[in-house]
Design an enzyme around this catalytic site. Structure first.
Site, PDB file in Angstrom:
ATOM      1  N   TYR A  55       0.843  -1.186   0.000  1.00 52.32           N
ATOM      2  CA  TYR A  55       0.000   0.000   0.000  1.00 52.32           C
ATOM      3  C   TYR A  55       0.884   1.244   0.000  1.00 52.32           C
ATOM      4  O   TYR A  55       1.508   1.588   1.003  1.00 52.32           O
ATOM      5  CB  TYR A  55      -0.927   0.012   1.216  1.00 52.32           C
ATOM      6  CG  TYR A  55      -1.867  -1.165   1.308  1.00 52.32           C
ATOM      7  CD1 TYR A  55      -2.201  -1.926   0.190  1.00 52.32           C
ATOM      8  CD2 TYR A  55      -2.416  -1.538   2.533  1.00 52.32           C
ATOM      9  CE1 TYR A  55      -3.061  -3.006   0.288  1.00 52.32           C
ATOM     10  CE2 TYR A  55      -3.283  -2.619   2.637  1.00 52.32           C
ATOM     11  CZ  TYR A  55      -3.593  -3.350   1.512  1.00 52.32           C
ATOM     12  OH  TYR A  55      -4.438  -4.432   1.625  1.00 52.32           O
ATOM     13  N   HIS A 121      -0.058 -12.006   1.159  1.00 51.34           N
ATOM     14  CA  HIS A 121      -1.049 -11.150   0.500  1.00 51.34           C
ATOM     15  C   HIS A 121      -1.765 -11.861  -0.638  1.00 51.34           C
ATOM     16  O   HIS A 121      -2.976 -11.692  -0.835  1.00 51.34           O
ATOM     17  CB  HIS A 121      -0.363  -9.879  -0.016  1.00 51.34           C
ATOM     18  CG  HIS A 121      -1.261  -8.695  -0.079  1.00 51.34           C
ATOM     19  ND1 HIS A 121      -0.814  -7.410   0.028  1.00 51.34           N
ATOM     20  CD2 HIS A 121      -2.586  -8.587  -0.247  1.00 51.34           C
ATOM     21  CE1 HIS A 121      -1.824  -6.560  -0.069  1.00 51.34           C
ATOM     22  NE2 HIS A 121      -2.913  -7.259  -0.240  1.00 51.34           N
ATOM     23  N   SER A 201     -12.970  -5.041   1.968  1.00 54.95           N
ATOM     24  CA  SER A 201     -14.000  -4.385   1.155  1.00 54.95           C
ATOM     25  C   SER A 201     -15.396  -4.812   1.585  1.00 54.95           C
ATOM     26  O   SER A 201     -16.237  -5.162   0.749  1.00 54.95           O
ATOM     27  CB  SER A 201     -13.781  -4.664  -0.328  1.00 54.95           C
ATOM     28  OG  SER A 201     -14.425  -3.703  -1.122  1.00 54.95           O
ATOM     29  N   PRO A 202     -15.698  -4.756   2.884  1.00 58.37           N
ATOM     30  CA  PRO A 202     -17.020  -5.185   3.348  1.00 58.37           C
ATOM     31  C   PRO A 202     -18.144  -4.273   2.889  1.00 58.37           C
ATOM     32  O   PRO A 202     -19.319  -4.641   2.991  1.00 58.37           O
ATOM     33  CB  PRO A 202     -16.874  -5.173   4.873  1.00 58.37           C
ATOM     34  CG  PRO A 202     -15.830  -4.127   5.130  1.00 58.37           C
ATOM     35  CD  PRO A 202     -14.848  -4.293   4.002  1.00 58.37           C
ATOM     36  N   LEU A 203     -17.770  -3.095   2.383  1.00 62.49           N
ATOM     37  CA  LEU A 203     -18.766  -2.158   1.869  1.00 62.49           C
ATOM     38  C   LEU A 203     -18.728  -2.079   0.337  1.00 62.49           C
ATOM     39  O   LEU A 203     -19.107  -1.060  -0.256  1.00 62.49           O
ATOM     40  CB  LEU A 203     -18.557  -0.773   2.489  1.00 62.49           C
ATOM     41  CG  LEU A 203     -18.767  -0.720   4.005  1.00 62.49           C
ATOM     42  CD1 LEU A 203     -18.430   0.651   4.556  1.00 62.49           C
ATOM     43  CD2 LEU A 203     -20.206  -1.106   4.356  1.00 62.49           C
ATOM     44  N   GLY A 204     -18.258  -3.152  -0.286  1.00 61.33           N
ATOM     45  CA  GLY A 204     -18.276  -3.206  -1.736  1.00 61.33           C
ATOM     46  C   GLY A 204     -17.509  -2.080  -2.390  1.00 61.33           C
ATOM     47  O   GLY A 204     -18.002  -1.450  -3.328  1.00 61.33           O
ATOM     48  N   GLY A 206     -16.999   0.743  -1.416  1.00 65.34           N
ATOM     49  CA  GLY A 206     -17.727   1.984  -1.235  1.00 65.34           C
ATOM     50  C   GLY A 206     -19.121   1.989  -1.816  1.00 65.34           C
ATOM     51  O   GLY A 206     -19.951   2.826  -1.442  1.00 65.34           O
TER      52      GLY A 206
END
Length: 329
Positions: A55, A121, A201-204, A206
């Site tokens: 990152y 990763h 990415s639990p919120l897709g 964003g």
């Protein structure tokens, strides 16, 4: 903030994904803003912070290390290895000698003498997973790493790695619109072996917040989402029913779509710890509000019934990134 266990590692029930502060979802946040978001998360009860050497590269680990230094002993830091960062092609590299080299850089950037959870990763098909697990065992025996994790690994790979060095957590994309871990054996093997599961990415990316739509523009130079088929204007429009479903449940619970999406994940299994990411304090506070939302059996049944009628449009990442997923090979 309640806690949950990933294997034997106890962490807050929601973690903080720090990637988007420094990279990949737009230009980096300004330094002070990044520090503020991470420290606010800690002040509000988050004890689990996720980063990786790739990152930035490197800059996110540096930011996380600086932000958490004043209370290092009260938090758990997860980082990752596995990419050949000297190559612009971003090749996979999990050779044992490289793992032992790059962990030193991560420790220095994170201003710590140990990494609480160290993930591979991406699975490197050129290196037997048993060799990777054995190398992490050496790092654990040296006290430089406390727990071993895998990211985007198949059920078979998880099982093989766990036989050499117990896997504490598996990190894979999982959300209301990306539910393959339910059907590809990954969640099942985690439950069988007592391994925690960390949805990234639990919120897709964003989208499930309801704040993105077909008019949203992603900068191709700084935002990976510009390359992802699911995030094209056409598919953002076609996938709107997922947000409509969340909004309907949110209205019944005096909550936001983001909070419902996170509460749904928390309700799936007690060993699931989502790591929503943000560079904004207001979004952080909104996300953490999910821990106050209790979905009823009726809510969960309505979501299940709604999802049964929906088919997500577009692959979750571009072809190059999908080729690095263990189960796609």
């Amino acid at each position: 903030m309640k806690t949950r266990k990933l294997g034997t590692l106890e962490v807050s029930e929601l973690g903080a994904g720090c990637m988007s502060i420094a990279a990949n979802y737009g230009p980096p946040a300004v330094h002070d803003q990044g520090i503020e978001v991470i420290r606010t998360a800690y002040e509000k009860g988050v004890t689990f912070f996720d980063t990786a050497e790739v990152y930035g590269p490197y800059t996110d680990e540096t930011l996380v290390g600086e932000a958490l230094a004043p209370f290092r002993d009260k938090v758990r830091i997860a980082s990752k290895f596995g990419f050949e960062l000297e190559s612009s092609a971003g090749l996979l590299n999990s050779r044992p000698e490289r793992i032992k080299k790059v962990v030193e850089g991560s420790l220095k950037r994170l201003q710590t003498d140990r990494i609480d959870l160290y993930y591979q990763h991406r699975v490197d098909p050129t290196v037997p997973i048993e060799d990777v697990a054995g190398t992490v065992t050496d790092l654990i025996q040296a006290g430089k790493v406390l727990h071993f994790g895998l990211s985007e690994a198949s059920a078979a790979t998880i099982r093989r790695a766990h036989a050499v060095q117990p896997v504490t957590a598996v990190q894979t994309e999982y959300s209301l619109w990306e539910r393959r871990p339910e059907t590809n054996g990954v969640l099942a093997v985690c439950e069988e072996l007592g391994i925690g599961f960390v949805p990234w990415s639990p919120l897709g990316q964003g989208y499930l917040t309801g704040k993105l739509d077909a008019r949203t523009k992603f900068d191709a130079k700084t935002d990976f989402r510009a390359m992802f088929p699911r995030m094209s204007p056409t598919n953002l429009e076609k996938n709107r029913p997922f947000v409509d479903l969340l909004e309907a449940i949110a209205r019944k619970n005096d909550a936001t779509p983001a909070q419902i999406a996170l509460a749904w994940l928390l309700a799936q299994k007690p060993w699931i710890v989502p790591i929503p990411g943000t560079r904004r304090v207001d979004h952080l506070v909104e996300n953490l509000g999910a821990t106050k939302v209790t979905l009823t059996p009726a809510d969960l049944a309505e979501i299940k019934a709604g999802l049964a009628t929906l088919q997500v449009q577009g692959e979750r990442m571009d072809e190059t990134n999908m080729q690095a997923i263990d189960e796609t090979r």
